[in-house]
Design an enzyme around this catalytic site. Sequence first.
Site, PDB file in Angstrom:
ATOM      1  N   GLN A  45      -3.497  -3.858  30.266  1.00 36.70           N
ATOM      2  CA  GLN A  45      -4.066  -3.792  31.604  1.00 36.70           C
ATOM      3  C   GLN A  45      -3.460  -4.826  32.548  1.00 36.70           C
ATOM      4  O   GLN A  45      -3.932  -5.017  33.665  1.00 36.70           O
ATOM      5  CB  GLN A  45      -5.589  -3.940  31.564  1.00 36.70           C
ATOM      6  CG  GLN A  45      -6.125  -5.306  31.243  1.00 36.70           C
ATOM      7  CD  GLN A  45      -7.634  -5.328  31.111  1.00 36.70           C
ATOM      8  OE1 GLN A  45      -8.157  -4.954  30.076  1.00 36.70           O
ATOM      9  NE2 GLN A  45      -8.328  -5.755  32.153  1.00 36.70           N
ATOM     10  N   HIS A  56     -18.518 -15.626  33.023  1.00 36.24           N
ATOM     11  CA  HIS A  56     -18.509 -15.339  31.589  1.00 36.24           C
ATOM     12  C   HIS A  56     -19.640 -16.088  30.886  1.00 36.24           C
ATOM     13  O   HIS A  56     -20.283 -15.558  29.979  1.00 36.24           O
ATOM     14  CB  HIS A  56     -17.173 -15.765  30.971  1.00 36.24           C
ATOM     15  CG  HIS A  56     -15.993 -14.996  31.461  1.00 36.24           C
ATOM     16  ND1 HIS A  56     -15.030 -15.543  32.269  1.00 36.24           N
ATOM     17  CD2 HIS A  56     -15.625 -13.703  31.250  1.00 36.24           C
ATOM     18  CE1 HIS A  56     -14.104 -14.639  32.530  1.00 36.24           C
ATOM     19  NE2 HIS A  56     -14.443 -13.513  31.933  1.00 36.24           N
ATOM     20  N   ARG A 107      -9.379 -14.844  39.175  1.00 39.97           N
ATOM     21  CA  ARG A 107      -8.352 -14.623  40.195  1.00 39.97           C
ATOM     22  C   ARG A 107      -8.429 -15.641  41.325  1.00 39.97           C
ATOM     23  O   ARG A 107      -7.444 -15.862  42.036  1.00 39.97           O
ATOM     24  CB  ARG A 107      -8.486 -13.225  40.797  1.00 39.97           C
ATOM     25  CG  ARG A 107      -8.038 -12.109  39.883  1.00 39.97           C
ATOM     26  CD  ARG A 107      -7.932 -10.803  40.627  1.00 39.97           C
ATOM     27  NE  ARG A 107      -7.234  -9.818  39.830  1.00 39.97           N
ATOM     28  CZ  ARG A 107      -6.567  -8.787  40.337  1.00 39.97           C
ATOM     29  NH1 ARG A 107      -6.499  -8.630  41.639  1.00 39.97           N
ATOM     30  NH2 ARG A 107      -5.959  -7.926  39.547  1.00 39.97           N
ATOM     31  N   GLY A 144      -9.725 -14.069  28.690  1.00 47.03           N
ATOM     32  CA  GLY A 144      -9.454 -15.500  28.716  1.00 47.03           C
ATOM     33  C   GLY A 144      -9.675 -16.043  30.123  1.00 47.03           C
ATOM     34  O   GLY A 144     -10.138 -15.337  31.018  1.00 47.03           O
ATOM     35  N   LYS A 179     -19.923  -7.733  38.501  1.00 50.14           N
ATOM     36  CA  LYS A 179     -18.762  -7.998  39.354  1.00 50.14           C
ATOM     37  C   LYS A 179     -17.678  -6.946  39.115  1.00 50.14           C
ATOM     38  O   LYS A 179     -17.000  -6.514  40.048  1.00 50.14           O
ATOM     39  CB  LYS A 179     -18.193  -9.395  39.084  1.00 50.14           C
ATOM     40  CG  LYS A 179     -17.022  -9.755  40.006  1.00 50.14           C
ATOM     41  CD  LYS A 179     -16.395 -11.074  39.629  1.00 50.14           C
ATOM     42  CE  LYS A 179     -15.519 -10.966  38.415  1.00 50.14           C
ATOM     43  NZ  LYS A 179     -14.314 -10.105  38.657  1.00 50.14           N
ATOM     44  N   VAL A 201     -22.222 -13.383  39.287  1.00 47.33           N
ATOM     45  CA  VAL A 201     -22.395 -14.804  39.600  1.00 47.33           C
ATOM     46  C   VAL A 201     -21.588 -15.096  40.854  1.00 47.33           C
ATOM     47  O   VAL A 201     -20.366 -14.870  40.888  1.00 47.33           O
ATOM     48  CB  VAL A 201     -21.936 -15.694  38.434  1.00 47.33           C
ATOM     49  CG1 VAL A 201     -22.063 -17.176  38.793  1.00 47.33           C
ATOM     50  CG2 VAL A 201     -22.758 -15.387  37.182  1.00 47.33           C
TER      51      VAL A 201
END
Length: 293
Positions: free
Chosen positions: A60, A36, A181, A30, A143, A170
């Site tokens: 996680q 994404h 983050r 999400g 990434k 990206v």
Amino acid sequence: MHLESISAGRTFLREVARTGQTIGTVHTLGALHRGHAELIRRAAIENDVAIVTVYPNKIQLRPGGSYEFNLDDDIGLALRAGATAVISSDDAEMFPPGYRTFVSQGDHQLRLDGPEAYLKEAVTGAIRWICYARPTRSYFGLKDIGQAILVKRAVADLLLDCEIRFAPTVRYRNGVPISSRLRRFSRSELDELSCLFTALDHARKEVAEGASCVKDLIMSAGSLVAFRKFKLDFIRIVDADSFEDLEQVKLPFIIVGAAMAHGLRVFDSIYVPDQDTLLNGPPDVWIDLPEQS
């Protein structure tokens, strides 16, 4: 199309399988962003059907931790990027009482990001979604190269009929990789963080020019990191299969670094699988920085 449960998604997937269409999947926690979107775009171009899953993988996250995301926003971004369907779920479906199956890969999940990493849990989550959706291809960003490599290995080891595709990182034009983050970081903080990528890419260029001693390369790269609000955690050069620290550089390898700020550990890395990447740099996708804040 939004399918709000595993069961609703399964009905859709069975129909897609019946018609023989190829499926590309992108599996997310999400809080979707332009990184994404690049994965989804590639899945849509290269397959008949592109499916995005949205679930903040409970196992996680740090114990007691939460993951902030807006499902409606995520659905909108995914569909605009080319997704055919978004499948979401919740803890009750994904981790009912008694759940106990995890993907174990020895201590590999600890080697890249350290003992606080949750790569084992991330790989488990990804493999579960792949087993569920049975995609032709599944897409992972460079990434998160550690997760991407471990998922690819798990798919091969478990004989799953799915091709794992890596997609470029990206980055903002200052070099910082876009990440959920960083969504609360100011423009000035992003500019400061950019020196981490500069340091990692400097090490790549030095290897391309013939340097091979990892100790010297890390010292040289570290000298370029000038943080004020951040704290440099580490810079490492590791083997791209074992994730073990190298003494002398050899292909394929990963240059990885981490910084701390706002109680978060922020990672950046450069995956160097071949001579072309070593000489010319990774095939990153570059986007404009957010407005000054």
